[in-house]
Design a protein around this motif. Sequence first.
Motif, PDB file in Angstrom:
ATOM      1  N   ILE A   3       0.837  -1.022   0.010  1.00 47.79           N
ATOM      2  CA  ILE A   3      -0.165   0.055  -0.092  1.00 47.79           C
ATOM      3  C   ILE A   3       0.965   1.249   0.002  1.00 47.79           C
ATOM      4  O   ILE A   3       1.867   1.245   1.211  1.00 47.79           O
ATOM      5  N   PRO A   4       0.825   2.084  -0.854  1.00 49.80           N
ATOM      6  CA  PRO A   4       1.467   3.479  -1.019  1.00 49.80           C
ATOM      7  C   PRO A   4       1.276   3.863   0.325  1.00 49.80           C
ATOM      8  O   PRO A   4       0.064   4.218   0.964  1.00 49.80           O
ATOM      9  N   GLN A   5       2.286   4.631   0.825  1.00 51.44           N
ATOM     10  CA  GLN A   5       2.458   4.973   2.229  1.00 51.44           C
ATOM     11  C   GLN A   5       1.415   6.492   2.421  1.00 51.44           C
ATOM     12  O   GLN A   5       0.728   6.563   3.450  1.00 51.44           O
ATOM     13  N   ARG A   6       1.089   7.192   1.328  1.00 59.84           N
ATOM     14  CA  ARG A   6       0.281   8.122   1.356  1.00 59.84           C
ATOM     15  C   ARG A   6      -1.326   7.712   1.378  1.00 59.84           C
ATOM     16  O   ARG A   6      -2.174   8.503   1.747  1.00 59.84           O
ATOM     17  N   ARG A   7      -1.502   6.536   0.995  1.00 59.15           N
ATOM     18  CA  ARG A   7      -2.829   5.865   1.244  1.00 59.15           C
ATOM     19  C   ARG A   7      -2.846   5.003   2.591  1.00 59.15           C
ATOM     20  O   ARG A   7      -4.169   4.308   2.459  1.00 59.15           O
ATOM     21  N   ALA A   8      -1.975   4.541   3.310  1.00 63.27           N
ATOM     22  CA  ALA A   8      -2.147   3.759   4.253  1.00 63.27           C
ATOM     23  C   ALA A   8      -2.480   4.547   5.497  1.00 63.27           C
ATOM     24  O   ALA A   8      -1.906   5.689   5.741  1.00 63.27           O
ATOM     25  N   ILE A   9      -3.732   4.212   6.206  1.00 64.64           N
ATOM     26  CA  ILE A   9      -4.370   4.916   7.415  1.00 64.64           C
ATOM     27  C   ILE A   9      -4.564   3.865   8.578  1.00 64.64           C
ATOM     28  O   ILE A   9      -5.424   3.259   8.623  1.00 64.64           O
TER      29      ILE A   9
END
Length: 217
Positions: A3-9
């Motif tokens: 998962i791209p870091q900016r989309r991992a929550i």
Amino acid sequence: MNIPQRRAIPVILGISNDLATHLTHLYNITVANEETFSEAVAIAIRSDESQKQTDNISTGSSSLTTSNDLLKLLNKRGLRPLPEYRHHVISELIAMVESFDKPRTMAEVKATLAEKVPISKSKLQHILNAIVRSNCVLNDNSFPVLSFTLPFSNLISNDPAVIESKCIEIYVHTVLLIDPDYFNNLDHIVEFQRVIGSNVLDMELIRKIKERLSLSR
């Protein structure tokens, strides 16, 4: 998971909003609670490739090449170094904590410091963010307190030099999250020292932080 870091929550139930914010800045990944999750997901969905290319600092996809990049990064993370005020704030904070008659929250301390130090509340927040995120604020059990709304009773040290060094460590940590090779360049080291207002920079500390972040090559 790929998962791209900016989309991992990551979602942590029960934590306060300001703790979620501090963890987000500390680890350079969006941390949410049950209240902020929906908004965080909406922001992630709206982000697209063009945004990633035009906002290099926030996504961590580009090196820091100028002093403006460095200042922009630290400001965006709520960590403006403000060396002209930082030493005064640290000294006043130490004096206040030494006089505690009971644990207090950093929000309460900030309100009192705002009356003692000739600095805007915004700038004061940035300095206190560095102190809190560098694990300088401890509870009765000597565990770090990362929230401005939870009480603390002690600092990691009453020596201003120790608190100062921990602030520098969090500035280094923040830079390495974005550019793991930043301190390999002597010009970058000089510029970093100018921006943070200190000539003290431990290269062994940088190496250890890189190892912790799994950024060593």
